[in-house]
Enzyme design. Structure first.
Site, PDB file in Angstrom:
ATOM      1  N   ASP A 229       9.320  -2.757   0.052  1.00  0.00           N
ATOM      2  CA  ASP A 229       9.339  -1.337   0.412  1.00  0.00           C
ATOM      3  C   ASP A 229       9.014  -1.273   1.900  1.00  0.00           C
ATOM      4  OD1 ASP A 229       9.221   1.378   0.578  1.00  0.00           O
ATOM      5  OD2 ASP A 229       7.654   1.652  -0.906  1.00  0.00           O
TER       6      ASP A 229
ATOM      7  N   GLY B 193       1.513   2.067  -5.688  1.00  0.00           N
ATOM      8  CA  GLY B 193       2.181   2.599  -6.867  1.00  0.00           C
ATOM      9  C   GLY B 193       3.139   1.601  -7.492  1.00  0.00           C
ATOM     10  N   LYS B 194       3.902   0.905  -6.654  1.00  0.00           N
ATOM     11  CA  LYS B 194       4.865  -0.070  -7.173  1.00  0.00           C
ATOM     12  C   LYS B 194       4.148  -1.316  -7.689  1.00  0.00           C
ATOM     13  CE  LYS B 194       8.477   1.676  -4.121  1.00  0.00           C
ATOM     14  NZ  LYS B 194       7.642   2.750  -3.570  1.00  0.00           N
TER      15      LYS B 194
ATOM     16  N   ALA C 299       0.831  -1.197   0.000  1.00  0.00           N
ATOM     17  CA  ALA C 299       0.000   0.000   0.000  1.00  0.00           C
ATOM     18  C   ALA C 299       0.875   1.260   0.000  1.00  0.00           C
ATOM     19  CB  ALA C 299      -0.914  -0.012   1.219  1.00  0.00           C
TER      20      ALA C 299
ATOM     21  N   CYS D  89      11.985   4.913   2.001  1.00  0.00           N
ATOM     22  CA  CYS D  89      11.988   6.353   1.692  1.00  0.00           C
ATOM     23  C   CYS D  89      12.567   7.114   2.880  1.00  0.00           C
ATOM     24  CB  CYS D  89      10.584   6.842   1.336  1.00  0.00           C
ATOM     25  SG  CYS D  89       9.312   6.477   2.564  1.00  0.00           S
TER      26      CYS D  89
END
EC number: 2.1.1.176
Length: 450
Positions: free
Chosen positions: A325, A267-268, A264, A378
Site C-alpha cells: 500500500d 487495517g490491512k 500503518a 488511495c
C-alpha cells in the site's frame, strides 16, 4: 502565546463559542497555507493546543466547520471575492481565514448568521494585524447573509471543493460526467465502515448497519467509536470498504508468509492476520507502528511488526504474498479528508510516483516464484496507478497481471477496469450522493511472479 496558535489571535475571550472559532481559523490557516494535514492538527494528543483544550461538543463543532470550509473552499472563495471591492492584503493577518470560517457556518451549517458574524468580528478585533479590518469583516458577512441564495448560485472556477489544477486534472482523466459524479459524492460526509474479524451479518445487526461489498459493515452512527459495541472486545476495526478490497485480492492466505508493506495504521495487517496468514507488518515510521501494535493487541491478532525502510531492508527469505500500500497523494480519500485537496501540490504526484516505482521494484524481488503481489494506492491519479503498473511490467520480466474478478470484491463490477485493475471511485456503489453510498478512491493491481 501557546505554540500552534495563529500569530496575533489572542489566548481566549469570554464570548461563548469564540474559542472554537479561533481554533477553526488557526487550523484552517495551517492546512491551507502551511499544508499541514488536518488529522495532525486535530490529533487529540499532539494536535493544535486550542483545539485540544475545547470540550467535546466544541471539538465536534470545529470539525464540522472545517469540513464545510474545506469541502466548499473554492465556492466560498468565489463568493467572498464577489463581495470584496479589492483583494485583502496579506498584511491583514487572518482576515480571509476568519471570513472563510464564518462563511462556512452561514452557508452550509445550521448556525445562526448573527452568531457567525459577531464571533468573526470579535476574532478580527483580537488580531492586532486584522483589527483595522473588522468593519470590512462585518460588512462582507452581513451582505453575505442578505444575498445568500444569489451568491450560492454563482459559477465556480473549477469545482467547489478543489483547487483549479486538481479539478482540471480529474476532468481530463475521467471525463466531464464522471468528474461531476465524483464531486457530488465528495460533497457528502461519508458513512462509517468497519472491517470485522468474522460474521459481518451478525455485526451489522448488532450495530444497526448493513453489509457492503460482502464483508464490510456500513454504519450511519456518529460519535466516539470507542463507545460502540464490540470495540473493547476487539470484534472490528474502522476501515473504508474500498480500503478493505486490496487485501482480498491475495486470496486464501491461511498459513502463508505475507508481508504488509507501508503497513500503518494497520487495517490491512489486521485483515491478513484475521485470515490466518503469518504476517509481517513493515513501515518506515516507528511512531506510526505504535498504533499498529495497539490495534493488533485490542483485536487479539498477531503480526511481526518491523520499523524499516523498504529500500534498505532485506528479508531472510522470500514471501508467499506481498501487499504494498504505497505512499501516495491520497486524492481518493477526500470524502473523509477534504484537506487533501489543499495540502497536496502538483509536484507531489511526480515525486510520489517515482518513490512508488522504486518501492514496487524493490518489493517484487522479495516474492517467491508463483507468489502474488498486490500494489495499491488511495489515489485517483493514473501516474500512481495504471501508469505505475504498465511501467513495472514493461521493465520487469517474469511478472504477469492477474485480472481482478467481480466476485472477489463483493460483486463491484463497476470498480474493475478493462485491463483487470481495481479502480474504485467516490461515485461508485450507489453514486455516493446519499450518506449510505460511495467508496473511497482506490487503485489496486495483482501480479504473479512466474
Amino acid at each position: 502565546m501557546a505554540k500552534g496558535t495563529a500569530k496575533g489571535l489572542g489566548p481566549g475571550a469570554p464570548a461563548p463559542g469564540l474559542a472554537a472559532r479561533r481554533a477553526a481559523v488557526d487550523v484552517l490557516g495551517h492546512v491551507v497555507h502551511k499544508h499541514r494535514p488536518l488529522d495532525l492538527e486535530l490529533d487529540p494528543a499532539g494536535g493544535h493546543p486550542g483545539f485540544r483544550a475545547l470540550e467535546a461538543k466544541d471539538r465536534a463543532l470545529v470539525r464540522a466547520i472545517l469540513g464545510a470550509a474545506l469541502r466548499r473552499r473554492s465556492q466560498i472563495e468565489t463568493i467572498l471575492q464577489s463581495l470584496l471591492d479589492r483583494p485583502v492584503p496579506e498584511k491583514t493577518g487572518r482576515v480571509m481565514d476568519i471570513l472563510h470560517v464564518a462563511a462556512a457556518q452561514m452557508l452550509f451549517l445550521d448556525i445562526p448568521d448573527r452568531a457567525a458574524v459577531s464571533l468573526a468580528v470579535d476574532l478580527a478585533a483580537a488580531d492586532k494585524r486584522a483589527r483595522l479590518y473588522k468593519g470590512l469583516v462585518n460588512g462582507v458577512l452581513r451582505r453575505l447573509g442578505r444575498e445568500k441564495d444569489a451568491l450560492l448560485a454563482l459559477p465556480v472556477d473549477g469545482a467547489a471543493g478543489l483547487p483549479l489544477w486538481l479539478s482540471t486534472r480529474w476532468r481530463d482523466t475521467y471525463g466531464a460526467a464522471t468528474f461531476d459524479a465524483i464531486l457530488a459524492a465528495q460533497a457528502q460526509e461519508p458513512a462509517l465502515d468497519l472491517s470485522v474479524k468474522s460474521d459481518p451479518e451478525g455485526w451489522a445487526e448488532r450495530l444497526g448497519g448493513r453489509v457492503v461489498a460482502n464483508r464490510s459493515v456500513r454504519l450511519q452512527r456518529k460519535g466516539a467509536v470507542e463507545e460502540f459495541d464490540g470495540f473493547n472486545d476487539g470484534g472490528w476495526w474502522v476501515q473504508d470498504a474500498a480500503a478493505a478490497l486490496p487485501a482480498r485480492l491475495l486470496g486464501d492466505v491461511s498459513g502463508q508468509r505475507v508481508i504488509d508493506l507501508c503497513a500503518a495504521p494497520g487495517g490491512k495487517t489486521a485483515q491478513l492476520a484475521a485470515a490466518g496468514a503469518q504476517v509481517t507488518a513493515l513501515d518506515i515510521s516507528e511512531k506510526r507502528l505504535v498504533r499498529v501494535r495497539e490495534n493488533l493487541a485490542r483485536l487479539g491478532l498477531a503480526a511481526d511488526v518491523i520499523a524499516a525502510d523498504i529500500r534498505a531492508h532485506e528479508p531472510a527469505e522470500p514471501y508467499d504474498a506481498i501487499l504494498l500500500d504505497a505512499p501516495c497523494s491520497a486524492t481518493g480519500t477526500m470524502r473523509r479528508h477534504p484537506d487533501v485537496a489543499w495540502t497536496k501540490r502538483p509536484a507531489d504526484i511526480a515525486t510520489l510516483a517515482a518513490l512508488q516505482g522504486e518501492l514496487l521494484g524493490r518489493a517484487a524481488g522479495w516474492l517467491r516464484p508463483g507468489g502474488l503481489i498486490v500494489y495499491c494506492t488511495c489515489s485517483l491519479e493514473p501516474e500512481e496507478g495504471e501508469a505505475q503498473i504498465a511501467a513495472f511490467l514493461a521493465a520487469t520480466p517474469g511478472y504477469a497481471l492477474v485480472p481482478v474478478q467481480a466476485e472477489e470484491i463483493g460483486g463491484l463490477a463497476e470498480c474493475i477496469t478493462p485491463e483487470g485493475y481495481l479502480r474504485s471511485l467516490p461515485c461508485h456503489f450507489g453514486g455516493g450522493t446519499t450518506p449510505d453510498g460511495g467508496l473511497d478512491g482506490f487503485f489496486a493491481a495483482r501480479l504473479r511472479r512466474l
